[in-house]
Design a protein around this motif. Sequence first.
Motif, PDB file in Angstrom:
ATOM      1  N   TYR A   1       0.818  -1.138  -0.095  1.00 21.06           N
ATOM      2  CA  TYR A   1      -0.119  -0.017  -0.055  1.00 21.06           C
ATOM      3  C   TYR A   1       0.784   1.130   0.073  1.00 21.06           C
ATOM      4  N   ASP A   2       2.060   1.182   0.629  1.00 20.35           N
ATOM      5  CA  ASP A   2       2.773   2.495   0.863  1.00 20.35           C
ATOM      6  C   ASP A   2       3.409   2.757  -0.505  1.00 20.35           C
TER       7      ASP A   2
ATOM      8  N   LEU B   1       1.943   2.150  -3.490  1.00 18.52           N
ATOM      9  CA  LEU B   1       0.767   2.966  -4.228  1.00 18.52           C
ATOM     10  C   LEU B   1       0.788   4.059  -3.831  1.00 18.52           C
ATOM     11  N   LYS B   2       0.705   4.404  -2.477  1.00 18.55           N
ATOM     12  CA  LYS B   2       0.409   5.746  -1.827  1.00 18.55           C
ATOM     13  C   LYS B   2       1.662   6.762  -2.490  1.00 18.55           C
ATOM     14  N   ALA B   3       2.812   6.196  -2.609  1.00 19.59           N
ATOM     15  CA  ALA B   3       3.837   6.985  -2.903  1.00 19.59           C
ATOM     16  C   ALA B   3       3.799   7.323  -4.505  1.00 19.59           C
TER      17      ALA B   3
ATOM     18  N   SER C   1       0.962   8.083  -5.851  1.00 22.27           N
ATOM     19  CA  SER C   1      -0.306   8.905  -5.841  1.00 22.27           C
ATOM     20  C   SER C   1      -0.030  10.154  -5.841  1.00 22.27           C
ATOM     21  N   ASP C   2       1.262  10.593  -5.544  1.00 19.07           N
ATOM     22  CA  ASP C   2       1.800  12.123  -5.479  1.00 19.07           C
ATOM     23  C   ASP C   2       2.231  12.602  -6.780  1.00 19.07           C
TER      24      ASP C   2
ATOM     25  N   HIS D   1      -8.168  -0.910  -1.843  1.00 21.96           N
ATOM     26  CA  HIS D   1      -7.752   0.419  -2.071  1.00 21.96           C
ATOM     27  C   HIS D   1      -8.281   0.781  -3.241  1.00 21.96           C
TER      28      HIS D   1
ATOM     29  N   GLU E   1      -7.556   4.871  -4.318  1.00 21.68           N
ATOM     30  CA  GLU E   1      -6.418   5.140  -4.441  1.00 21.68           C
ATOM     31  C   GLU E   1      -5.709   4.183  -5.691  1.00 21.68           C
TER      32      GLU E   1
ATOM     33  N   GLU F   1      -6.751   6.454  -8.586  1.00 16.92           N
ATOM     34  CA  GLU F   1      -6.374   7.986  -8.659  1.00 16.92           C
ATOM     35  C   GLU F   1      -4.886   7.727  -9.070  1.00 16.92           C
ATOM     36  N   THR F   2      -4.147   6.728  -8.633  1.00 20.12           N
ATOM     37  CA  THR F   2      -2.623   6.357  -8.861  1.00 20.12           C
ATOM     38  C   THR F   2      -2.507   6.237 -10.564  1.00 20.12           C
TER      39      THR F   2
END
Length: 208
Positions: A10-11, A13-15, A17-18, A94, A97, A100-101
């Motif tokens: 998940y981290d 994926l989150k990275a 999404s910036d 998720h 997310e 969006e990614t």
Amino acid sequence: MKSMFIIKEYDQLKALSDPFRIKLMMRLVEKPYTGQQLSELFEMSRARIHYHLKELEKLGLIEIVKTEEKNGIIQKFFQSVSSGFYPDASLLPHKEEISETKRLMMYGMLERTMSRILEAPSSAFEEAGDKDPSDWNILATSWETTSSEDNFKWFVKEYFELVGEFQKRAKEEKGVEQKVYYMTGMGFEVEESKFAERLLDVEKEKDR
């Protein structure tokens, strides 16, 4: 470099999404850069660039591919671990997310494509002098079609196989001048057809 990296954490994926990190990754997919080079490219402080690089490296999305010594200072060159990224099925909880990614990745590709268009030489857009697309020296097309999801997936599979065949043929070419071509391919579902609306407007104009 791998052709595809499966995002399983998940981290990670989150990275991705910036928006800025997407721009950074687009450059690091192309070739290795130092923090200083990226700082100058994006007109951002080296400290800020190095923060992003360290985060992406920690998550296994980029790596140091070589080092060089310059004026007694060791320079590290970073590059993406893959030319493509795709979320693993385990991340499906998720969904927002992931969506969006993917959206940001495609937007980043489009931004990079626009800059490459502006950088391209005038010769890239010279008139081919023929209406037959097979004689054109550029690939420029935008269209919509109605299809089942399975049929769309078939098209994507065939598209990538064709790209692979194109690259294979290019490697086998001997004794001919080769040029560098930049290509971007995108396809996605939309809610309604803007093309259909445009055609409808034309029909209305005819009836007036």
